[in-house]
Design a protein around this motif. Structure first.
Motif, PDB file in Angstrom:
ATOM      1  N   GLU A 141       0.813  -1.212   0.000  1.00 48.55           N
ATOM      2  CA  GLU A 141       0.000   0.000   0.000  1.00 48.55           C
ATOM      3  C   GLU A 141       0.847   1.262   0.000  1.00 48.55           C
ATOM      4  O   GLU A 141       0.413   2.301  -0.518  1.00 48.55           O
ATOM      5  CB  GLU A 141      -0.930   0.010   1.212  1.00 48.55           C
ATOM      6  CG  GLU A 141      -2.093  -0.949   1.131  1.00 48.55           C
ATOM      7  CD  GLU A 141      -1.767  -2.336   1.633  1.00 48.55           C
ATOM      8  OE1 GLU A 141      -2.684  -3.146   1.798  1.00 48.55           O
ATOM      9  OE2 GLU A 141      -0.566  -2.619   1.857  1.00 48.55           O
ATOM     10  N   ALA A 142       2.038   1.190   0.586  1.00 51.59           N
ATOM     11  CA  ALA A 142       2.919   2.358   0.584  1.00 51.59           C
ATOM     12  C   ALA A 142       3.351   2.688  -0.842  1.00 51.59           C
ATOM     13  O   ALA A 142       3.440   3.863  -1.227  1.00 51.59           O
ATOM     14  CB  ALA A 142       4.137   2.111   1.469  1.00 51.59           C
ATOM     15  N   HIS A 143       3.603   1.662  -1.631  1.00 49.55           N
ATOM     16  CA  HIS A 143       4.034   1.886  -3.013  1.00 49.55           C
ATOM     17  C   HIS A 143       2.869   2.303  -3.909  1.00 49.55           C
ATOM     18  O   HIS A 143       3.047   3.145  -4.797  1.00 49.55           O
ATOM     19  CB  HIS A 143       4.708   0.619  -3.544  1.00 49.55           C
ATOM     20  CG  HIS A 143       6.027   0.346  -2.902  1.00 49.55           C
ATOM     21  ND1 HIS A 143       7.192   0.978  -3.281  1.00 49.55           N
ATOM     22  CD2 HIS A 143       6.361  -0.465  -1.858  1.00 49.55           C
ATOM     23  CE1 HIS A 143       8.188   0.550  -2.514  1.00 49.55           C
ATOM     24  NE2 HIS A 143       7.708  -0.308  -1.646  1.00 49.55           N
ATOM     25  N   THR A 144       1.676   1.746  -3.684  1.00 47.99           N
ATOM     26  CA  THR A 144       0.532   2.197  -4.477  1.00 47.99           C
ATOM     27  C   THR A 144       0.167   3.634  -4.116  1.00 47.99           C
ATOM     28  O   THR A 144      -0.246   4.407  -4.991  1.00 47.99           O
ATOM     29  CB  THR A 144      -0.685   1.275  -4.275  1.00 47.99           C
ATOM     30  OG1 THR A 144      -0.993   1.155  -2.887  1.00 47.99           O
ATOM     31  CG2 THR A 144      -0.424  -0.103  -4.856  1.00 47.99           C
ATOM     32  N   ALA A 145       0.339   4.003  -2.849  1.00 48.73           N
ATOM     33  CA  ALA A 145       0.080   5.388  -2.441  1.00 48.73           C
ATOM     34  C   ALA A 145       1.054   6.337  -3.129  1.00 48.73           C
ATOM     35  O   ALA A 145       0.665   7.395  -3.634  1.00 48.73           O
ATOM     36  CB  ALA A 145       0.191   5.522  -0.929  1.00 48.73           C
ATOM     37  N   GLN A 146       2.330   5.962  -3.149  1.00 47.82           N
ATOM     38  CA  GLN A 146       3.322   6.806  -3.801  1.00 47.82           C
ATOM     39  C   GLN A 146       3.046   6.886  -5.301  1.00 47.82           C
ATOM     40  O   GLN A 146       3.207   7.951  -5.921  1.00 47.82           O
ATOM     41  CB  GLN A 146       4.727   6.268  -3.562  1.00 47.82           C
ATOM     42  CG  GLN A 146       5.834   7.089  -4.203  1.00 47.82           C
ATOM     43  CD  GLN A 146       5.844   8.528  -3.708  1.00 47.82           C
ATOM     44  OE1 GLN A 146       6.105   8.783  -2.541  1.00 47.82           O
ATOM     45  NE2 GLN A 146       5.559   9.483  -4.594  1.00 47.82           N
ATOM     46  N   ALA A 147       2.604   5.777  -5.882  1.00 47.25           N
ATOM     47  CA  ALA A 147       2.257   5.786  -7.303  1.00 47.25           C
ATOM     48  C   ALA A 147       1.115   6.759  -7.566  1.00 47.25           C
ATOM     49  O   ALA A 147       1.141   7.523  -8.538  1.00 47.25           O
ATOM     50  CB  ALA A 147       1.870   4.381  -7.761  1.00 47.25           C
ATOM     51  N   TYR A 148       0.128   6.748  -6.689  1.00 51.60           N
ATOM     52  CA  TYR A 148      -1.022   7.635  -6.874  1.00 51.60           C
ATOM     53  C   TYR A 148      -0.612   9.098  -6.754  1.00 51.60           C
ATOM     54  O   TYR A 148      -1.013   9.933  -7.563  1.00 51.60           O
ATOM     55  CB  TYR A 148      -2.100   7.299  -5.845  1.00 51.60           C
ATOM     56  CG  TYR A 148      -3.424   7.962  -6.138  1.00 51.60           C
ATOM     57  CD1 TYR A 148      -4.326   7.394  -7.030  1.00 51.60           C
ATOM     58  CD2 TYR A 148      -3.766   9.163  -5.543  1.00 51.60           C
ATOM     59  CE1 TYR A 148      -5.541   7.999  -7.324  1.00 51.60           C
ATOM     60  CE2 TYR A 148      -4.978   9.779  -5.830  1.00 51.60           C
ATOM     61  CZ  TYR A 148      -5.855   9.193  -6.719  1.00 51.60           C
ATOM     62  OH  TYR A 148      -7.044   9.813  -7.003  1.00 51.60           O
ATOM     63  N   VAL A 149       0.202   9.402  -5.750  1.00 54.04           N
ATOM     64  CA  VAL A 149       0.647  10.780  -5.559  1.00 54.04           C
ATOM     65  C   VAL A 149       1.527  11.218  -6.735  1.00 54.04           C
ATOM     66  O   VAL A 149       1.413  12.342  -7.230  1.00 54.04           O
ATOM     67  CB  VAL A 149       1.388  10.934  -4.221  1.00 54.04           C
ATOM     68  CG1 VAL A 149       2.027  12.316  -4.109  1.00 54.04           C
ATOM     69  CG2 VAL A 149       0.421  10.713  -3.052  1.00 54.04           C
ATOM     70  N   SER A 150       2.400  10.323  -7.200  1.00 58.19           N
ATOM     71  CA  SER A 150       3.239  10.654  -8.354  1.00 58.19           C
ATOM     72  C   SER A 150       2.384  10.946  -9.578  1.00 58.19           C
ATOM     73  O   SER A 150       2.701  11.827 -10.385  1.00 58.19           O
ATOM     74  CB  SER A 150       4.197   9.496  -8.659  1.00 58.19           C
ATOM     75  OG  SER A 150       5.109   9.302  -7.591  1.00 58.19           O
ATOM     76  N   LEU A 151       1.275  10.216  -9.690  1.00 60.72           N
ATOM     77  CA  LEU A 151       0.398  10.386 -10.837  1.00 60.72           C
ATOM     78  C   LEU A 151      -0.365  11.704 -10.778  1.00 60.72           C
ATOM     79  O   LEU A 151      -0.298  12.517 -11.709  1.00 60.72           O
ATOM     80  CB  LEU A 151      -0.585   9.211 -10.900  1.00 60.72           C
ATOM     81  CG  LEU A 151      -1.684   9.267 -11.954  1.00 60.72           C
ATOM     82  CD1 LEU A 151      -1.085   9.280 -13.360  1.00 60.72           C
ATOM     83  CD2 LEU A 151      -2.636   8.093 -11.793  1.00 60.72           C
ATOM     84  N   VAL A 152      -1.091  11.930  -9.669  1.00 63.99           N
ATOM     85  CA  VAL A 152      -1.998  13.085  -9.636  1.00 63.99           C
ATOM     86  C   VAL A 152      -1.304  14.381  -9.239  1.00 63.99           C
ATOM     87  O   VAL A 152      -1.733  15.466  -9.642  1.00 63.99           O
ATOM     88  CB  VAL A 152      -3.190  12.821  -8.689  1.00 63.99           C
ATOM     89  CG1 VAL A 152      -3.975  11.611  -9.140  1.00 63.99           C
ATOM     90  CG2 VAL A 152      -2.740  12.655  -7.246  1.00 63.99           C
TER      91      VAL A 152
END
Length: 252
Positions: A141-152
């Motif tokens: 979840e830490a990596h998916t969260a970072q992916a989301y923040v990097s995206l938006v």
């Protein structure tokens, strides 16, 4: 255990234990259920992982569950704001609660992708994501969260893809990672068969999730597959979430 297709009762059993440590009891029951059902190794591993105590603070855990329900089950922007408030309370109660930091990052990132692109919100999303990774670098979840923040927040599609690859190595077949894969494609403006395929995979992994169904409908709209999009967007609970702009596109 009920067969969702026809409601047939397949299996049941009671599991008893002392309520001295709710997380230890949860772990024990998850392992016993997995063994009884004879599930495959990946599923058993995921069940055990899910039962791993994310915090020892029961009050923080209770608030986390409320926040998660608001984040993923809410229908309005106010639900999202309330989820962030709950997550804020959680990390104040337990600053080492990495999973809460990860969901706080994603919930705050959702504001960035909708109606609040302020510097304060941007900084908060980045801080929460980096904190989750610092506290638990092996937490999917830490990596998916970072992916989301990097995206938006940053439109950094390459980093988002890297973080999602890392998350999928840690937990294969994660519905959230599959969903974000499709969103990366969508936000990159790459409309077509690959976008629809990625969105379809997200639905396969989470067939009842409103967000996955909504995304697949949107992917079909932008790819010009209007008849299929109308079918998906008309399904509950997707129907309640479908943006009016999508239906206007369908009617053209």
């Amino acid at each position: 255990l009920i067969n969702a297709a026809d409601g047939y009762h397949l299996w049941s059993q009671n599991f008893d234990g002392e309520m001295t440590d709710i997380f230890a009891l949860q772990d024990k029951i998850a392992q016993q259920v997995a063994q009884k059902l004879g599930v495959t190794a990946p599923v058993a591993t995921r069940a055990a992982y899910a039962a791993t105590p994310p915090t020892k603070n029961l009050a923080a855990y209770d608030a986390y569950l409320r926040a998660r329900a608001l984040q993923f089950g809410g229908r309005t922007g106010q639900d999202g704001l309330r989820a962030i408030q709950e997550y804020d309370a959680v990390v104040r109660m337990d600053p080492e609660f990495a999973l809460a930091w990860a969901h706080l990052a994603q919930a705050t990132g959702q504001l960035l992708g909708s109606f609040d692109a302020s510097d304060e919100t941007l900084a908060k999303a980045r801080h929460a994501a980096s904190t989750a990774l610092r506290l638990a670098p092996d937490l999917p979840e830490a990596h998916t969260a970072q992916a989301y923040v990097s995206l938006v927040a940053d439109r950094d599609f390459e980093r988002a893809e890297r973080e999602l690859s890392h998350a999928e190595k840690l937990r294969p077949h994660d519905p959230e990672a599959a969903l974000l894969r499709a969103w990366v494609e969508y936000w990159s403006g790459r409309y077509g068969e690959r976008l629809t395929a990625l969105a379809t995979r997200a639905v396969d992994l989470d067939p009842q999730g409103p967000r996955t169904l909504w995304l697949l409908g949107g992917a079909m709209v932008v790819s010009g597959e209007f008849a299929l999009a109308e079918e998906w967007l008309a399904r509950p609970p997707t129907r309640k979430l479908a943006a009016p702009v999508l239906f206007r596109a369908l009617n053209r």
